[in-house]
Design an enzyme around this catalytic site. Structure first.
Site, PDB file in Angstrom:
ATOM      1  N   CYS A   2      25.337  25.568  65.470  1.00  0.00           N
ATOM      2  CA  CYS A   2      25.016  26.831  66.130  1.00  0.00           C
ATOM      3  C   CYS A   2      26.260  27.391  66.806  1.00  0.00           C
ATOM      4  CB  CYS A   2      23.936  26.724  67.193  1.00  0.00           C
ATOM      5  SG  CYS A   2      22.425  25.939  66.622  1.00  0.00           S
ATOM      6  N   TRP A  74      21.673  26.924  63.472  1.00  0.00           N
ATOM      7  CA  TRP A  74      21.468  25.938  62.410  1.00  0.00           C
ATOM      8  C   TRP A  74      20.337  25.054  62.925  1.00  0.00           C
ATOM      9  CZ3 TRP A  74      21.816  20.583  61.551  1.00  0.00           C
ATOM     10  CH2 TRP A  74      21.819  20.210  60.198  1.00  0.00           C
ATOM     11  N   LYS A 486      30.238  19.466  44.837  1.00  0.00           N
ATOM     12  CA  LYS A 486      30.460  20.923  44.782  1.00  0.00           C
ATOM     13  C   LYS A 486      29.322  21.587  44.027  1.00  0.00           C
ATOM     14  CE  LYS A 486      32.747  21.479  47.237  1.00  0.00           C
ATOM     15  NZ  LYS A 486      33.567  20.694  48.086  1.00  0.00           N
ATOM     16  N   GLU A 489      25.871  21.449  45.990  1.00  0.00           N
ATOM     17  CA  GLU A 489      25.715  22.167  47.259  1.00  0.00           C
ATOM     18  C   GLU A 489      25.699  23.679  47.099  1.00  0.00           C
ATOM     19  OE1 GLU A 489      28.760  21.763  50.292  1.00  0.00           O
ATOM     20  OE2 GLU A 489      30.290  21.452  48.772  1.00  0.00           O
ATOM     21  N   LYS A 604      29.339  25.343  57.977  1.00  0.00           N
ATOM     22  CA  LYS A 604      30.736  24.972  57.730  1.00  0.00           C
ATOM     23  C   LYS A 604      31.182  23.844  58.652  1.00  0.00           C
ATOM     24  CE  LYS A 604      34.759  25.490  55.847  1.00  0.00           C
ATOM     25  NZ  LYS A 604      34.831  24.860  54.513  1.00  0.00           N
TER      26      LYS A 604
HETATM   27  C1  F6R Z   1      31.460  19.990  51.269  1.00  0.00           C
HETATM   28  C2  F6R Z   1      31.953  20.039  52.639  1.00  0.00           C
HETATM   29  C3  F6R Z   1      31.488  19.007  53.586  1.00  0.00           C
HETATM   30  C4  F6R Z   1      32.596  18.657  54.592  1.00  0.00           C
HETATM   31  C5  F6R Z   1      32.043  17.706  55.656  1.00  0.00           C
HETATM   32  C6  F6R Z   1      33.111  17.276  56.641  1.00  0.00           C
HETATM   33  O1  F6R Z   1      32.002  21.009  50.494  1.00  0.00           O
HETATM   34  O2  F6R Z   1      32.701  20.917  52.997  1.00  0.00           O
HETATM   35  O3  F6R Z   1      31.029  17.867  52.935  1.00  0.00           O
HETATM   36  O4  F6R Z   1      33.655  18.076  53.918  1.00  0.00           O
HETATM   37  O5  F6R Z   1      30.999  18.338  56.349  1.00  0.00           O
HETATM   38  O6  F6R Z   1      33.660  18.374  57.290  1.00  0.00           O
HETATM   39  P1  F6R Z   1      35.088  18.286  57.964  1.00  0.00           P
HETATM   40  O7  F6R Z   1      36.090  18.105  56.902  1.00  0.00           O
HETATM   41  O8  F6R Z   1      35.249  19.595  58.698  1.00  0.00           O
HETATM   42  O9  F6R Z   1      35.042  17.113  58.900  1.00  0.00           O
END
Ligand code: F6R
Length: 609
Positions: A2, A74, A486, A489, A604
């Site tokens: 969020c 979220w 990829k 998702e 993200k």
């Molecule tokens: C998939 C994706 C997620 C991130 C995961 C970790 O495309 O982006 O699996 O890799 O949530 O996120 P970070 O790298 O920000 O710790």
């Protein structure tokens, strides 16, 4: 997750709040809302659509105000409905936005029900609203300070009350919150990026801090209730926003970010004279690296797959034992700590809750030597670790990681060669060879990106499938895993990856004519083994879609579709081979018409466990 944003000003602040939400959508996008406050009470607009739709709603309704809070959600507690969307009210007097999870919300809800409060949402947030309301005696700052002492769990909140229509109070523990300073106006936000442009300077609140922003300025109290000041920095330090949001000729950010990889990688490769020098990771890295005897990598999702790839490099090039663990597992299991291990966390955002918790767990077990491979210089992870390797992917907006992954791989390869040199396993000739491979990588990637039209042709077939298998071996098994992640998702096609040698131990039962089997086929030492595995698939009627290095001489035939990659790229081959898999997922999702940059149920930055 969020995202929250709040503001106090002498102008209509709603457009600033909406722009802030747009920039925070990477933190979740199930629903969103905005509230302003007047002496008559708070008023709000909420939507289960995206921020763009909320913007339409507020414009149509001429919704305005000088003090307000806003939220992009979220969902954790309660489905993403309008009723559960924030801001959440208490008795039409108080409004709150919340990021995080309140663990003792059930006990608090019972206590508040006993006091006559009614609950109209399924959120844990509503208990905070009523709790603060129940403690309010004319001073919102005081009521919030008292309330947060009763909360267990993680939170960042923004609160307004009708009796103080020029005040927003914020608080944080476990979830981030910044205070922004503008010209006679003040802000709070989950991320400095949300208010960059309106605020000139920002301060990060510390664990347990409560802040009050009003037209008079800012007050911050620490957990013990003492008024404190928190260092403020120029908001520019957090990077600009404008240029990165321009899509240019691309349809989606993911496509743009895939095509940015040659640039991102070339920005991440250090200057020639610094290549493979421990100083790249921090001042006294040489001394510490010499004393370590193993590596423990902690990460989630795509970053975890970068870690799996790095294990091959670290054990092959640096001959150092490497374990790779999913952060959410490591943090809760009993393990045998090794104080001579270098703990490497990998994260695009540097804010992933499980990775941060796993890092702190490792530190609490006495593993003091830590390194973050991270894309955000100002992130919590970078602040927590002894050493850092910053990837220079630039801001990644698409939820699916692409350029963050390949730049992580570059950083990890540099780590492997640096350690290999220090440990006497890489001689000058090998070092020069690795450097050459790295320097040529952006050009080699451009060659792979040029395969897009062929991949689009395949994606039209994939778009009609509901399942897919991905195969790879050795160094390319993690690439198969990443390709499957990829695809699933963003296209919602069920996809699984296996080391090709595992096929006959179970998954071969799934192979029929309807099953596409994507195969990563580099011309490495395992090629002949891989070819046998491909025959096992063909013998069962499976359709192979093979990304084959040009020098493998694998050609298309009945049931075997081949896209020819450039010639084998040695140890850095995984960085080339992941790119067509990103493009295949992207174009398949695009053909299916999904929301590629914001796939359902995801966010993200995953700041909840
Ligand atoms: C998939 C994706 C997620 C991130 C995961 C970790 O495309 O982006 O699996 O890799 O949530 O996120 P970070 O790298 O920000 O710790």
């Amino acid at each position: 997750m969020c995202g929250i944003v709040g503001a106090v000003a002498q102008r209509n602040i709603v457009p600033v709040l909406i722009e802030g939400l747009r920039r925070l959508e990477y933190r979740g996008y199930d629903s969103c809302g905005v509230a302003t406050v007047t002496a008559a009470g708070p008023q709000r607009v909420r939507s289960v659509s995206r921020v763009a739709e909320l913007d339409e709603q507020v414009r149509t309704a001429h919704f305005e105000g000088v003090t307000g809070i806003a939220h992009t959600r979220w969902a954790t507690h309660g489905a993403p409905t309008v009723n559960n969307a924030h801001p959440i009210f208490s008795r039409d007097a108080l409004a709150i936005v919340h990021n995080g999870i309140i663990e003792n919300y059930e006990a608090l809800r019972e206590m508040l029900r006993a006091k006559g409060y009614e609950f109209v949402s399924q959120t844990d947030t509503e208990v905070i609203a009523h709790l603060i309301h129940s403690l309010y005696k004319g001073d919102l700052f005081a009521a919030v300070r008292e309330a947060v002492l009763q909360l267990a769990g993680a939170y960042a909140i923004g609160v307004v009350h009708k009796d103080q229509p020029h005040v927003v109070v914020g608080a944080r523990a476990g979830s981030p919150l910044v205070v922004g300073y503008g010209e006679g106006e003040y802000f709070i936000a989950s991320d400095a990026l949300a208010i960059a442009g309106s605020a000139n300077r920002v301060s990060y609140l510390e664990e347990g801090d409560v802040c009050e922003i009003s037209l008079e300025g800012v007050r911050i109290a620490d957990r013990a209730g003492n008024l404190v000041t928190r260092e403020s920095r120029d908001v520019q330090a957090y990077g600009g926003y404008g240029d990165t949001v321009d899509l240019g000729p691309y349809r989606h950010y993911m496509q743009k970010e895939i095509f940015e990889q040659p640039r991102a990688i070339s920005d991440t490769i250090p200057a020639l004279d610094e290549a493979f020098d421990p100083v790249l990771f921090g001042e006294n890295a040489a001394e510490v690296f010499e004393g370590i005897d193993s590596i423990l990598i902690l990460a989630c999702g795509t970053s975890y797959y970068a870690g799996l790839t790095a294990k091959y490099w670290l054990e092959t090039v640096a001959k150092i034992r490497t374990d790779v663990e999913i952060a959410s597992e490591y943090r809760y299991r009993e393990s045998v700590p090794n104080p001579r291990s270098l703990v490497v966390t990998i994260s695009q955002s540097g804010e992933t809750a499980d990775t941060l918790a796993a890092l702190k767990h490792a530190q609490s077990l006495g593993m003091e030597h830590t390194l973050a491979v991270c894309n955000v210089a100002t992130s919590a992870m970078v602040r927590l670790t002894e050493f850092t390797f910053l990837t220079h992917a630039g801001r990644e907006i698409g939820v699916a990681s692409t350029k963050a992954f390949t730049t992580q791989l570059v950083g990890l390869f540099i780590l492997a060669v640096t350690l290999g040199k220090l440990r006497g396993h890489v001689n000058a000739e090998q070092e020069a060879g690795y450097l050459k491979l790295l320097r040529h990588l952006p050009a080699a990637l451009n060659g792979v990106l040029a395969l897009e039209p062929q991949i689009i042709a395949w994606s039209e077939e994939f778009a009609r499938k509901e399942n897919a298998l991905f195969l790879g071996r050795g160094l390319h098994y993690p690439i198969a895993l990443e390709g499957a992640l990829k695809l699933k998702e963003i296209s919602y096609i069920h996809a699984e990856a296996y080391p090709a040698g595992e096929l006959k131990h179970g998954p071969l039962a799934l192979v029929t004519e309807a099953m596409p089997v994507v195969t990563v086929a580099p011309n490495d030492a395992l090629l002949e083994k891989l070819k046998s595995n491909m025959q096992e698939v063909r013998a069962r009627g499976g359709q192979l879609y093979v990304f084959a290095d040009a020098d493998t001489h694998i050609t298309s035939e009945e049931g075997i579709h081949v896209i020819r990659m450039p010639e084998h790229y040695g140890l850095l081959s995984p960085i080339l081979h992941v790119v067509p898999l990103q493009l295949l997922a992207y174009h398949t999702a695009s053909a299916r018409g999904t929301d590629v940059d914001k796939p359902r149920n995801l966010a993200k930055s995953v700041t909840v466990e």
